[in-house]
Motif scaffolding. Sequence first.
Motif, mmCIF file in Angstrom:
data_model
loop_
_atom_site.group_PDB
_atom_site.id
_atom_site.type_symbol
_atom_site.label_atom_id
_atom_site.label_comp_id
_atom_site.label_asym_id
_atom_site.label_seq_id
_atom_site.Cartn_x
_atom_site.Cartn_y
_atom_site.Cartn_z
ATOM 1 N N GLN A 27 -55.784 -16.710 23.427
ATOM 2 C CA GLN A 27 -55.986 -15.261 23.386
ATOM 3 C C GLN A 27 -54.776 -14.525 22.821
ATOM 4 O O GLN A 27 -54.739 -13.302 22.838
ATOM 5 C CB GLN A 27 -56.321 -14.729 24.780
ATOM 6 N N GLY A 28 -53.779 -15.273 22.354
ATOM 7 C CA GLY A 28 -52.650 -14.645 21.684
ATOM 8 C C GLY A 28 -51.366 -14.522 22.483
ATOM 9 O O GLY A 28 -50.394 -13.940 21.994
ATOM 10 N N SER A 29 -51.326 -15.064 23.676
ATOM 11 C CA SER A 29 -50.102 -14.984 24.465
ATOM 12 C C SER A 29 -48.996 -15.806 23.816
ATOM 13 O O SER A 29 -49.210 -16.934 23.397
ATOM 14 C CB SER A 29 -50.344 -15.505 25.881
ATOM 15 N N ARG A 30 -47.809 -15.204 23.730
ATOM 16 C CA ARG A 30 -46.665 -15.911 23.143
ATOM 17 C C ARG A 30 -45.746 -16.492 24.208
ATOM 18 O O ARG A 30 -44.852 -17.268 23.890
ATOM 19 C CB ARG A 30 -45.877 -14.959 22.245
ATOM 20 N N SER A 31 -45.946 -16.107 25.444
ATOM 21 C CA SER A 31 -45.083 -16.616 26.516
ATOM 22 C C SER A 31 -45.914 -17.183 27.668
ATOM 23 O O SER A 31 -45.541 -17.052 28.833
ATOM 24 C CB SER A 31 -44.158 -15.511 27.012
ATOM 25 N N SER A 32 -47.003 -17.812 27.329
ATOM 26 C CA SER A 32 -47.921 -18.304 28.362
ATOM 27 C C SER A 32 -47.303 -19.393 29.240
ATOM 28 O O SER A 32 -47.707 -19.556 30.387
ATOM 29 C CB SER A 32 -49.221 -18.804 27.732
ATOM 30 N N ASN A 33 -46.319 -20.118 28.734
ATOM 31 C CA ASN A 33 -45.680 -21.155 29.556
ATOM 32 C C ASN A 33 -44.974 -20.569 30.773
ATOM 33 O O ASN A 33 -44.706 -21.285 31.738
ATOM 34 C CB ASN A 33 -44.689 -21.980 28.727
ATOM 35 N N MET A 34 -44.684 -19.293 30.747
ATOM 36 C CA MET A 34 -44.023 -18.635 31.878
ATOM 37 C C MET A 34 -44.953 -18.463 33.078
ATOM 38 O O MET A 34 -44.499 -18.126 34.166
ATOM 39 C CB MET A 34 -43.470 -17.273 31.453
ATOM 40 N N TYR A 35 -46.237 -18.712 32.905
ATOM 41 C CA TYR A 35 -47.162 -18.518 34.020
ATOM 42 C C TYR A 35 -46.906 -19.482 35.171
ATOM 43 O O TYR A 35 -47.168 -19.152 36.324
ATOM 44 C CB TYR A 35 -48.618 -18.561 33.561
ATOM 45 N N TYR A 36 -46.369 -20.665 34.898
ATOM 46 C CA TYR A 36 -46.009 -21.564 36.001
ATOM 47 C C TYR A 36 -45.013 -20.854 36.928
ATOM 48 O O TYR A 36 -45.177 -20.821 38.142
ATOM 49 C CB TYR A 36 -45.365 -22.855 35.478
ATOM 50 N N VAL A 37 -43.991 -20.275 36.337
ATOM 51 C CA VAL A 37 -42.959 -19.559 37.094
ATOM 52 C C VAL A 37 -43.526 -18.275 37.686
ATOM 53 O O VAL A 37 -43.257 -17.943 38.850
ATOM 54 C CB VAL A 37 -41.749 -19.248 36.186
ATOM 55 N N ASN A 38 -44.316 -17.566 36.908
ATOM 56 C CA ASN A 38 -44.848 -16.281 37.367
ATOM 57 C C ASN A 38 -45.727 -16.427 38.612
ATOM 58 O O ASN A 38 -45.629 -15.612 39.537
ATOM 59 C CB ASN A 38 -45.621 -15.587 36.255
ATOM 60 N N PHE A 39 -46.585 -17.436 38.635
ATOM 61 C CA PHE A 39 -47.437 -17.628 39.809
ATOM 62 C C PHE A 39 -46.610 -18.034 41.027
ATOM 63 O O PHE A 39 -46.864 -17.576 42.138
ATOM 64 C CB PHE A 39 -48.536 -18.659 39.532
ATOM 65 N N THR A 40 -45.616 -18.883 40.823
ATOM 66 C CA THR A 40 -44.758 -19.293 41.934
ATOM 67 C C THR A 40 -43.974 -18.107 42.478
ATOM 68 O O THR A 40 -43.918 -17.892 43.695
ATOM 69 C CB THR A 40 -43.798 -20.417 41.488
ATOM 70 N N LYS A 41 -43.392 -17.314 41.584
ATOM 71 C CA LYS A 41 -42.640 -16.127 42.016
ATOM 72 C C LYS A 41 -43.541 -15.141 42.741
ATOM 73 O O LYS A 41 -43.127 -14.504 43.706
ATOM 74 C CB LYS A 41 -41.982 -15.441 40.818
ATOM 75 N N LEU A 42 -44.765 -15.009 42.268
ATOM 76 C CA LEU A 42 -45.720 -14.111 42.920
ATOM 77 C C LEU A 42 -45.895 -14.493 44.384
ATOM 78 O O LEU A 42 -45.815 -13.643 45.274
ATOM 79 C CB LEU A 42 -47.068 -14.160 42.189
ATOM 80 N N PHE A 47 -44.602 -13.150 50.054
ATOM 81 C CA PHE A 47 -44.451 -13.574 51.448
ATOM 82 C C PHE A 47 -42.992 -13.688 51.883
ATOM 83 O O PHE A 47 -42.708 -14.233 52.947
ATOM 84 C CB PHE A 47 -45.184 -14.896 51.666
ATOM 85 N N ASP A 48 -42.085 -13.169 51.077
ATOM 86 C CA ASP A 48 -40.651 -13.197 51.405
ATOM 87 C C ASP A 48 -40.162 -14.604 51.759
ATOM 88 O O ASP A 48 -39.463 -14.811 52.754
ATOM 89 C CB ASP A 48 -40.322 -12.231 52.552
ATOM 90 N N ILE A 49 -40.558 -15.566 50.931
ATOM 91 C CA ILE A 49 -40.121 -16.946 51.118
ATOM 92 C C ILE A 49 -39.030 -17.220 50.093
ATOM 93 O O ILE A 49 -39.179 -16.912 48.912
ATOM 94 C CB ILE A 49 -41.300 -17.929 50.923
ATOM 95 N N LYS A 50 -37.950 -17.797 50.560
ATOM 96 C CA LYS A 50 -36.852 -18.120 49.649
ATOM 97 C C LYS A 50 -37.234 -19.332 48.825
ATOM 98 O O LYS A 50 -37.712 -20.333 49.366
ATOM 99 C CB LYS A 50 -35.573 -18.400 50.434
ATOM 100 N N SER A 51 -37.036 -19.236 47.523
ATOM 101 C CA SER A 51 -37.380 -20.360 46.661
ATOM 102 C C SER A 51 -36.368 -21.480 46.851
ATOM 103 O O SER A 51 -35.262 -21.275 47.336
ATOM 104 C CB SER A 51 -37.425 -19.920 45.199
ATOM 105 N N GLY A 52 -36.777 -22.646 46.498
ATOM 106 C CA GLY A 52 -35.906 -23.805 46.646
ATOM 107 C C GLY A 52 -36.729 -25.033 46.934
ATOM 108 O O GLY A 52 -37.907 -25.109 46.609
ATOM 109 N N ASN A 53 -36.123 -25.958 47.582
ATOM 110 C CA ASN A 53 -36.755 -27.221 47.902
ATOM 111 C C ASN A 53 -37.844 -27.024 48.956
ATOM 112 O O ASN A 53 -37.575 -26.553 50.054
ATOM 113 C CB ASN A 53 -35.686 -28.189 48.406
#
Length: 106
Positions: A27-42, A47-53
């Motif tokens: 559909q024309g997205s140029r940064s679609s690979n960022m969705y892995y990170v975007n969904f995780t950050k979401l 839920f105010d969970i600290k990222s990490g292991n």
Amino acid sequence: MDRKNVIQIRNIETDMIKNFVEYAKLQGSRSSNMYYVNFTKLVYSTFDIKSGNRDSLTPQELNIISTSEMIINNELEKTMSKNIGYKDIFKKVKKRIREFAIFIKN
């Protein structure tokens, strides 16, 4: 939920995100690979969970993350099958995660 189940759910979600990345590229997205990170950050930010292991997270945090990942997977599958635009799909996923947050906080 044990760690093995958590890993299985994450793998299912990342497979679906992989499909979504390709869908967004078509559909024309140029940064679609960022969705892995975007969904995780979401999920983590909602839920105010600290990222990490993930091995260091509490069982409650792991359950929240796993449930959120199942919601993401289901929403991606449902909306991609309807040929909805990728930006609108992300908004719908974000809305579902926020609804889940409201539900468990009440």
